[in-house]
Design a protein around this motif. Sequence first.
Motif, PDB file in Angstrom:
ATOM      1  N   LEU A   1       0.802  -1.218  -0.062  1.00 38.87           N
ATOM      2  CA  LEU A   1       0.063  -0.026  -0.040  1.00 38.87           C
ATOM      3  C   LEU A   1       0.888   1.421  -0.038  1.00 38.87           C
ATOM      4  CD1 LEU A   1      -2.821  -0.848   2.496  1.00 38.87           C
ATOM      5  CD2 LEU A   1      -3.159  -0.461  -0.127  1.00 38.87           C
ATOM      6  N   VAL A   2       1.976   1.209   0.847  1.00 41.21           N
ATOM      7  CA  VAL A   2       2.825   2.571   0.953  1.00 41.21           C
ATOM      8  C   VAL A   2       3.589   2.641  -0.284  1.00 41.21           C
ATOM      9  CG1 VAL A   2       4.818   3.356   2.026  1.00 41.21           C
ATOM     10  CG2 VAL A   2       3.201   2.303   3.490  1.00 41.21           C
ATOM     11  N   SER A   3       3.826   1.662  -1.130  1.00 39.02           N
ATOM     12  CA  SER A   3       4.201   1.865  -2.378  1.00 39.02           C
ATOM     13  C   SER A   3       3.438   2.632  -3.485  1.00 39.02           C
ATOM     14  CB  SER A   3       4.729   0.318  -3.151  1.00 39.02           C
ATOM     15  OG  SER A   3       3.655  -0.241  -3.562  1.00 39.02           O
ATOM     16  N   LEU A   4       2.198   2.615  -3.083  1.00 34.00           N
ATOM     17  CA  LEU A   4       1.324   3.391  -3.970  1.00 34.00           C
ATOM     18  C   LEU A   4       1.171   4.844  -3.471  1.00 34.00           C
ATOM     19  CD1 LEU A   4      -1.575   0.940  -4.334  1.00 34.00           C
ATOM     20  CD2 LEU A   4       0.276   1.251  -5.887  1.00 34.00           C
ATOM     21  N   PHE A   5       1.856   5.312  -2.394  1.00 31.36           N
ATOM     22  CA  PHE A   5       1.513   6.634  -1.951  1.00 31.36           C
ATOM     23  C   PHE A   5       2.122   7.896  -2.710  1.00 31.36           C
ATOM     24  CE2 PHE A   5       1.201   5.728   3.112  1.00 31.36           C
ATOM     25  CZ  PHE A   5      -0.005   5.005   2.752  1.00 31.36           C
ATOM     26  N   PRO A   6       3.172   7.713  -3.314  1.00 27.83           N
ATOM     27  CA  PRO A   6       3.758   8.924  -4.020  1.00 27.83           C
ATOM     28  C   PRO A   6       2.869   9.144  -5.279  1.00 27.83           C
ATOM     29  CG  PRO A   6       5.362   7.583  -3.663  1.00 27.83           C
ATOM     30  CD  PRO A   6       4.367   6.879  -3.251  1.00 27.83           C
ATOM     31  N   ALA A   7       2.298   8.109  -5.938  1.00 28.18           N
ATOM     32  CA  ALA A   7       1.363   8.088  -6.962  1.00 28.18           C
ATOM     33  C   ALA A   7       0.073   8.833  -6.803  1.00 28.18           C
ATOM     34  CB  ALA A   7       1.014   6.936  -7.860  1.00 28.18           C
ATOM     35  N   LEU A   8      -0.686   8.091  -5.468  1.00 27.06           N
ATOM     36  CA  LEU A   8      -1.649   8.566  -4.870  1.00 27.06           C
ATOM     37  C   LEU A   8      -1.564  10.146  -4.492  1.00 27.06           C
ATOM     38  CD1 LEU A   8      -4.352   7.530  -3.763  1.00 27.06           C
ATOM     39  CD2 LEU A   8      -3.287   7.189  -1.580  1.00 27.06           C
TER      40      LEU A   8
ATOM     41  N   VAL B   1       2.430   8.526 -16.701  1.00 25.72           N
ATOM     42  CA  VAL B   1       3.490   8.024 -15.920  1.00 25.72           C
ATOM     43  C   VAL B   1       3.391   7.647 -14.553  1.00 25.72           C
ATOM     44  CG1 VAL B   1       5.846   8.999 -15.248  1.00 25.72           C
ATOM     45  CG2 VAL B   1       5.277   9.381 -17.343  1.00 25.72           C
ATOM     46  N   MET B   2       2.471   8.473 -13.822  1.00 26.09           N
ATOM     47  CA  MET B   2       2.088   8.052 -12.315  1.00 26.09           C
ATOM     48  C   MET B   2       1.440   6.752 -12.261  1.00 26.09           C
ATOM     49  SD  MET B   2       2.978  10.114 -10.282  1.00 26.09           S
ATOM     50  CE  MET B   2       4.150  11.676 -10.527  1.00 26.09           C
ATOM     51  N   ILE B   3       0.423   6.555 -13.204  1.00 27.62           N
ATOM     52  CA  ILE B   3      -0.152   5.103 -13.220  1.00 27.62           C
ATOM     53  C   ILE B   3       0.887   3.845 -13.380  1.00 27.62           C
ATOM     54  CG2 ILE B   3      -2.048   3.761 -14.328  1.00 27.62           C
ATOM     55  CD1 ILE B   3      -3.677   6.537 -14.599  1.00 27.62           C
ATOM     56  N   MET B   4       1.495   4.112 -14.434  1.00 26.67           N
ATOM     57  CA  MET B   4       2.531   3.346 -14.589  1.00 26.67           C
ATOM     58  C   MET B   4       3.616   2.950 -13.539  1.00 26.67           C
ATOM     59  SD  MET B   4       3.724   4.002 -18.473  1.00 26.67           S
ATOM     60  CE  MET B   4       5.471   3.375 -18.392  1.00 26.67           C
ATOM     61  N   SER B   5       4.107   3.965 -13.039  1.00 27.38           N
ATOM     62  CA  SER B   5       4.940   3.861 -11.819  1.00 27.38           C
ATOM     63  C   SER B   5       4.194   3.178 -10.567  1.00 27.38           C
ATOM     64  CB  SER B   5       5.465   5.129 -11.409  1.00 27.38           C
ATOM     65  OG  SER B   5       4.566   5.921 -10.577  1.00 27.38           O
ATOM     66  N   ALA B   6       2.678   3.306 -10.226  1.00 30.67           N
ATOM     67  CA  ALA B   6       2.062   2.820  -9.397  1.00 30.67           C
ATOM     68  C   ALA B   6       1.974   1.364  -9.566  1.00 30.67           C
ATOM     69  CB  ALA B   6       0.763   3.419  -9.211  1.00 30.67           C
ATOM     70  N   VAL B   7       1.645   1.010 -10.794  1.00 34.91           N
ATOM     71  CA  VAL B   7       1.726  -0.406 -11.017  1.00 34.91           C
ATOM     72  C   VAL B   7       3.114  -1.168 -11.138  1.00 34.91           C
ATOM     73  CG1 VAL B   7       1.142  -1.865 -13.048  1.00 34.91           C
ATOM     74  CG2 VAL B   7      -0.428  -0.136 -12.690  1.00 34.91           C
ATOM     75  N   ARG B   8       4.157  -0.441 -11.406  1.00 34.20           N
ATOM     76  CA  ARG B   8       5.190  -1.155 -11.378  1.00 34.20           C
ATOM     77  C   ARG B   8       5.586  -1.332  -9.816  1.00 34.20           C
ATOM     78  NH1 ARG B   8       9.796   0.062 -16.013  1.00 34.20           N
ATOM     79  NH2 ARG B   8       8.351  -0.581 -17.702  1.00 34.20           N
ATOM     80  N   SER B   9       5.565  -0.249  -9.124  1.00 32.09           N
ATOM     81  CA  SER B   9       5.981  -0.599  -7.811  1.00 32.09           C
ATOM     82  C   SER B   9       5.194  -1.357  -6.932  1.00 32.09           C
ATOM     83  CB  SER B   9       6.208   0.862  -7.034  1.00 32.09           C
ATOM     84  OG  SER B   9       5.058   1.574  -7.049  1.00 32.09           O
ATOM     85  N   TYR B  10       3.932  -1.324  -7.261  1.00 29.37           N
ATOM     86  CA  TYR B  10       3.060  -2.445  -6.453  1.00 29.37           C
ATOM     87  C   TYR B  10       3.497  -3.759  -6.907  1.00 29.37           C
ATOM     88  CZ  TYR B  10      -1.182  -4.430  -4.746  1.00 29.37           C
ATOM     89  OH  TYR B  10      -2.194  -5.444  -3.993  1.00 29.37           O
ATOM     90  N   ARG B  11       3.935  -4.305  -8.042  1.00 26.73           N
ATOM     91  CA  ARG B  11       4.253  -5.351  -8.624  1.00 26.73           C
ATOM     92  C   ARG B  11       5.688  -5.968  -8.094  1.00 26.73           C
ATOM     93  NH1 ARG B  11       2.316  -5.731 -14.733  1.00 26.73           N
ATOM     94  NH2 ARG B  11       0.129  -6.090 -14.169  1.00 26.73           N
ATOM     95  N   ARG B  12       6.464  -4.882  -7.638  1.00 21.88           N
ATOM     96  CA  ARG B  12       7.882  -5.084  -7.040  1.00 21.88           C
ATOM     97  C   ARG B  12       8.079  -6.236  -6.069  1.00 21.88           C
ATOM     98  NH1 ARG B  12      11.470   0.150  -6.714  1.00 21.88           N
ATOM     99  NH2 ARG B  12      11.989   0.177  -9.155  1.00 21.88           N
TER     100      ARG B  12
END
Lengths: 62, 277
Positions: free
Chosen positions: A9-16, A51-62
């Motif tokens: 969840l925290v990995s989504l915070f910047p994009a959120l 870019v934000m959506i892509m980064s959120a998806v990538r950091s969530y999948r890490r």
Amino acid sequence: MRGYIVQRLVSLFPALAFMLFWLAGGLLPAIVSGRAELVVLGAVTLPVVAVMIMSAVRSYRR
Amino acid sequence: MKTNSAPENRTAWMLLALMAFSVIASSVIHHCFPSLLQVRSEAVAFSRYPVMFLLDLIPIVLAWLCFEHARRTMGFYQASVFLGGSFFFTGLVENIWVLFGRFMIGTVSLVADGASGTYYYTRGFFWWIETPILICLAWFFLAYSCVYAVHVIAPKLPAVLRAALGGILAVIFDLWLDPVQVSAPWKSWVWLSNDHIRIFSIPLSNFIGWFLMVFVFAWFFERLPRFRERFSPGVSAFLFYLSLLGLAFGIFLVQIAYGLITMRLIDTTMNLTCGGI
């Protein structure tokens, strides 16, 4: 398990944070202003939103 | 989660305490002693104290989201240095411009049409000198989220390119944010600048400033671990902030030079517009 979920969840915070500001600082004030052209101008930010959506998806999948 | 040593935690807490103290002192001066910094009174919507307080809660919550993320990925020390650095760095650049416009502008002939100045902010419950903390915190979480997004998508890019791309993303967002926030009924800030080149009626110098601030800050922040290898946490943070101070004045001089050159070379105002904006 709980730590894992929190970490994801925290990995989504910047994009959120960005997207919430996009709404609260951009879209809502543009609508309240009553000027349609300001809402339409929001289209210039679509690359950043993508870019934000892509980064959120990538950091969530890490 | 990255853990920090006791001296790092102490430095981080000191930074946060310094931020809190300077915001409280500035807010008291702004609201209770407006004549001290010649605060401009502007009749704008949403400027009642409870409303301004609620509006300030939004960036505080959003900044917390990014701070919490930074704390978990970089540790409390680096997260605090990032927050404090971006807060003071952007606040310093903004304050230089606002106060320069208010007190000094006549000396370099950057006088706008009948009104002298650069720009000023109209509302805010919490202030840092003459900049609402909304601006400082918004800069923090926008810079953080943009640079982090680039880091996630292109982790192998050199730091300088990552910082530059982060700056470009922030500027693209600002292309929309600024026209919205200066429009009625919001008028969150008022432009007095006589910049002859405008994008959506906003002076180009604003976007140049945004790019330079995010780019330079993000690039220099990557050097903090190098400082940390050689110096104590307190000295590292001090050196980092000292670098930022020099950079802030560097950016200020670049923009002064830009203003003087464009005013000499361009006679009429050019505005890249969209739908009459």
